[in-house]
Design a protein around this motif. Sequence first.
Motif, PDB file in Angstrom:
ATOM      1  N   CYS A  95       0.869  -1.165   0.000  1.00 58.25           N
ATOM      2  CA  CYS A  95       0.000   0.000   0.000  1.00 58.25           C
ATOM      3  C   CYS A  95       0.907   1.215   0.000  1.00 58.25           C
ATOM      4  O   CYS A  95       1.503   1.554   1.025  1.00 58.25           O
ATOM      5  N   ALA A  96       1.032   1.854  -1.143  1.00 58.89           N
ATOM      6  CA  ALA A  96       1.948   2.975  -1.304  1.00 58.89           C
ATOM      7  C   ALA A  96       1.213   4.298  -1.175  1.00 58.89           C
ATOM      8  O   ALA A  96       0.232   4.539  -1.875  1.00 58.89           O
ATOM      9  N   ALA A  97       1.704   5.152  -0.302  1.00 54.96           N
ATOM     10  CA  ALA A  97       1.085   6.448  -0.048  1.00 54.96           C
ATOM     11  C   ALA A  97       1.756   7.537  -0.854  1.00 54.96           C
ATOM     12  O   ALA A  97       2.980   7.568  -0.986  1.00 54.96           O
ATOM     13  N   SER A  98       0.946   8.446  -1.366  1.00 56.16           N
ATOM     14  CA  SER A  98       1.472   9.575  -2.126  1.00 56.16           C
ATOM     15  C   SER A  98       1.610  10.837  -1.277  1.00 56.16           C
ATOM     16  O   SER A  98       2.311  11.759  -1.655  1.00 56.16           O
ATOM     17  N   GLY A  99       0.936  10.875  -0.145  1.00 56.54           N
ATOM     18  CA  GLY A  99       0.981  12.023   0.727  1.00 56.54           C
ATOM     19  C   GLY A  99       2.225  12.060   1.591  1.00 56.54           C
ATOM     20  O   GLY A  99       3.054  11.143   1.565  1.00 56.54           O
ATOM     21  N   SER A 100       2.324  13.103   2.395  1.00 54.39           N
ATOM     22  CA  SER A 100       3.492  13.292   3.245  1.00 54.39           C
ATOM     23  C   SER A 100       3.216  13.013   4.720  1.00 54.39           C
ATOM     24  O   SER A 100       4.135  13.091   5.535  1.00 54.39           O
ATOM     25  N   ASN A 101       1.973  12.679   5.055  1.00 55.15           N
ATOM     26  CA  ASN A 101       1.593  12.454   6.441  1.00 55.15           C
ATOM     27  C   ASN A 101       1.270  11.002   6.753  1.00 55.15           C
ATOM     28  O   ASN A 101       0.566  10.717   7.717  1.00 55.15           O
ATOM     29  N   PHE A 102       1.795  10.102   5.945  1.00 52.48           N
ATOM     30  CA  PHE A 102       1.531   8.680   6.131  1.00 52.48           C
ATOM     31  C   PHE A 102       1.857   8.224   7.545  1.00 52.48           C
ATOM     32  O   PHE A 102       1.093   7.475   8.161  1.00 52.48           O
ATOM     33  N   ARG A 103       2.973   8.675   8.067  1.00 55.77           N
ATOM     34  CA  ARG A 103       3.479   8.192   9.342  1.00 55.77           C
ATOM     35  C   ARG A 103       2.585   8.504  10.532  1.00 55.77           C
ATOM     36  O   ARG A 103       2.686   7.844  11.569  1.00 55.77           O
ATOM     37  N   ILE A 104       1.716   9.492  10.424  1.00 59.01           N
ATOM     38  CA  ILE A 104       0.864   9.867  11.547  1.00 59.01           C
ATOM     39  C   ILE A 104      -0.520   9.227  11.486  1.00 59.01           C
ATOM     40  O   ILE A 104      -1.337   9.438  12.381  1.00 59.01           O
ATOM     41  N   ASN A 105      -0.771   8.449  10.465  1.00 58.14           N
ATOM     42  CA  ASN A 105      -2.077   7.823  10.294  1.00 58.14           C
ATOM     43  C   ASN A 105      -2.121   6.399  10.819  1.00 58.14           C
ATOM     44  O   ASN A 105      -1.201   5.614  10.581  1.00 58.14           O
ATOM     45  N   ASP A 106      -3.190   6.087  11.514  1.00 59.57           N
ATOM     46  CA  ASP A 106      -3.503   4.703  11.819  1.00 59.57           C
ATOM     47  C   ASP A 106      -4.067   4.095  10.530  1.00 59.57           C
ATOM     48  O   ASP A 106      -4.944   4.675   9.902  1.00 59.57           O
TER      49      ASP A 106
END
Length: 113
Positions: free
Chosen positions: A22-33
């Motif tokens: 699951c690849a994220a394009s945003g910059s706030n991936f690390r703060i999301n559950d």
Amino acid sequence: QVQLVESGGGLVQPGGSLRLSCAASGSNFRINDMAWYRQAPGKQREWVATISRYGTTGYLDSVKGRFTISRDNAKNTMYLQMNRLKFEDTAVYYCKPIQSQTWGQGTLVTVSS
């Protein structure tokens, strides 16, 4: 809103393994559950596994011991390692932040002999 793209699905025989990404394009991936969901043919979409921003995990009972959810914040990527796959694991798999109301295209996992 972070956008994610699922990949890694395919055709596999019972007892086999796949690893979904699951690849994220945003910059706030690390703060999301984050969570994985799946929808089997003719059935409702169901929750499969969750991994919190802190790494805490939880699983659907039927996949415990077989699936492992993980994340690599440096790569903005979440994974679902699926082992000992069964026919009933056949579904379109989706990843999504817990708080998000947006679904992507998913990736199809077909377990067939």
